[in-house]
Design a protein around this motif. Structure first.
Motif, PDB file in Angstrom:
ATOM      1  N   ALA A   1      -0.380  14.683  23.750  1.00 41.23           N
ATOM      2  CA  ALA A   1       0.734  15.381  24.400  1.00 41.23           C
ATOM      3  C   ALA A   1       2.023  15.215  23.600  1.00 41.23           C
ATOM      4  O   ALA A   1       2.719  16.194  23.325  1.00 41.23           O
ATOM      5  N   ASN A   2       2.327  13.979  23.200  1.00 44.27           N
ATOM      6  CA  ASN A   2       3.578  13.712  22.476  1.00 44.27           C
ATOM      7  C   ASN A   2       3.600  14.345  21.096  1.00 44.27           C
ATOM      8  O   ASN A   2       4.598  14.955  20.696  1.00 44.27           O
ATOM      9  N   ILE A   3       2.517  14.199  20.353  1.00 42.66           N
ATOM     10  CA  ILE A   3       2.514  14.730  18.990  1.00 42.66           C
ATOM     11  C   ILE A   3       2.478  16.259  19.002  1.00 42.66           C
ATOM     12  O   ILE A   3       3.135  16.906  18.192  1.00 42.66           O
ATOM     13  N   THR A   4       1.772  16.840  19.942  1.00 45.02           N
ATOM     14  CA  THR A   4       1.733  18.305  20.042  1.00 45.02           C
ATOM     15  C   THR A   4       3.124  18.846  20.376  1.00 45.02           C
ATOM     16  O   THR A   4       3.565  19.841  19.791  1.00 45.02           O
ATOM     17  N   GLU A   5       3.823  18.194  21.286  1.00 45.76           N
ATOM     18  CA  GLU A   5       5.186  18.613  21.633  1.00 45.76           C
ATOM     19  C   GLU A   5       6.116  18.510  20.426  1.00 45.76           C
ATOM     20  O   GLU A   5       6.881  19.430  20.130  1.00 45.76           O
ATOM     21  N   ALA A   6       6.029  17.393  19.692  1.00 42.25           N
ATOM     22  CA  ALA A   6       6.887  17.203  18.510  1.00 42.25           C
ATOM     23  C   ALA A   6       6.589  18.239  17.429  1.00 42.25           C
ATOM     24  O   ALA A   6       7.511  18.818  16.838  1.00 42.25           O
ATOM     25  N   ILE A   7       5.319  18.507  17.203  1.00 37.92           N
ATOM     26  CA  ILE A   7       4.926  19.488  16.179  1.00 37.92           C
ATOM     27  C   ILE A   7       5.353  20.895  16.601  1.00 37.92           C
ATOM     28  O   ILE A   7       5.850  21.673  15.779  1.00 37.92           O
ATOM     29  N   ASN A   8       5.193  21.224  17.869  1.00 36.82           N
ATOM     30  CA  ASN A   8       5.626  22.546  18.344  1.00 36.82           C
ATOM     31  C   ASN A   8       7.131  22.741  18.170  1.00 36.82           C
ATOM     32  O   ASN A   8       7.589  23.831  17.816  1.00 36.82           O
ATOM     33  N   LYS A   9       7.918  21.697  18.414  1.00 36.45           N
ATOM     34  CA  LYS A   9       9.371  21.785  18.211  1.00 36.45           C
ATOM     35  C   LYS A   9       9.704  22.040  16.744  1.00 36.45           C
ATOM     36  O   LYS A   9      10.561  22.870  16.428  1.00 36.45           O
ATOM     37  N   MET A  10       9.021  21.326  15.839  1.00 38.82           N
ATOM     38  CA  MET A  10       9.275  21.549  14.414  1.00 38.82           C
ATOM     39  C   MET A  10       8.821  22.948  13.992  1.00 38.82           C
ATOM     40  O   MET A  10       9.513  23.615  13.225  1.00 38.82           O
ATOM     41  N   ASN A  11       7.690  23.394  14.498  1.00 38.30           N
ATOM     42  CA  ASN A  11       7.208  24.738  14.157  1.00 38.30           C
ATOM     43  C   ASN A  11       8.185  25.815  14.620  1.00 38.30           C
ATOM     44  O   ASN A  11       8.353  26.828  13.950  1.00 38.30           O
ATOM     45  N   ALA A  12       8.821  25.601  15.756  1.00 40.84           N
ATOM     46  CA  ALA A  12       9.809  26.563  16.251  1.00 40.84           C
ATOM     47  C   ALA A  12      11.084  26.539  15.416  1.00 40.84           C
ATOM     48  O   ALA A  12      11.767  27.551  15.272  1.00 40.84           O
ATOM     49  N   GLN A  13      11.399  25.376  14.855  1.00 42.70           N
ATOM     50  CA  GLN A  13      12.640  25.199  14.106  1.00 42.70           C
ATOM     51  C   GLN A  13      12.547  25.710  12.669  1.00 42.70           C
ATOM     52  O   GLN A  13      13.507  26.252  12.140  1.00 42.70           O
TER      53      GLN A  13
END
Length: 142
Positions: A74-86
């Motif tokens: 959950a945590n790593i997927t959220e962090a990666i999704n934020k970077m992918n959006a940025q």
């Protein structure tokens, strides 16, 4: 060898860049892989520039092996999704074995390549990953 690989190899020689080893792959697209590493936090992240007969040149960085686990999913997927959006120029994703990969694609004509653009994308990746690597690893280990 594909034309893009010939041109990229000539670019590397012209610029006196010795950080890559070239490997020809015997496949339908005449793939040639230029292997290097990005040094960060005492680690060497395998980095590839992959050329072939398609309109794409791919830049791939293996960020972390076995990064995705049930306890951090959950945590790593959220962090990666934020970077992918940025970041528009590259995207992170996980392989089936949980390895974290960063990929970027540069469009070009099948027999052309812009070495300066490839190097610019690599530079953007390095400038991103060097300060972010600690945060990525903390999230993986959490």
């Amino acid at each position: 060898m594909n034309k893009k690989a010939e041109l990229f190899n000539a670019y590397l020689q012209e610029k006196n860049i010795n950080a890559f080893k070239m490997e020809e792959v015997n496949d339908q697209l005449n793939t040639v892989i230029f292997r290097s590493v990005i040094a960060v936090e005492g680690q060497e992240l395998p980095t590839l520039v992959i050329t072939d007969d398609s309109i794409f040149t791919m830049i791939r960085v293996r960020v972390a092996n076995a990064a995705l686990k049930e306890e951090n999913k959950a945590n790593i997927t959220e962090a990666i999704n934020k970077m992918n959006a940025q970041y528009k120029i590259f995207k992170y994703y996980f392989l089936e074995d949980g390895t974290l990969i960063l990929d970027s694609y540069v469009l070009n004509k099948p027999e052309e390549i812009d070495g300066d653009m490839i190097y610019t994308v690599l530079d953007v990746i390095v400038k991103h990953i060097v300060p972010e690597y600690k945060n990525i690893m903390k999230t993986i280990w959490a």
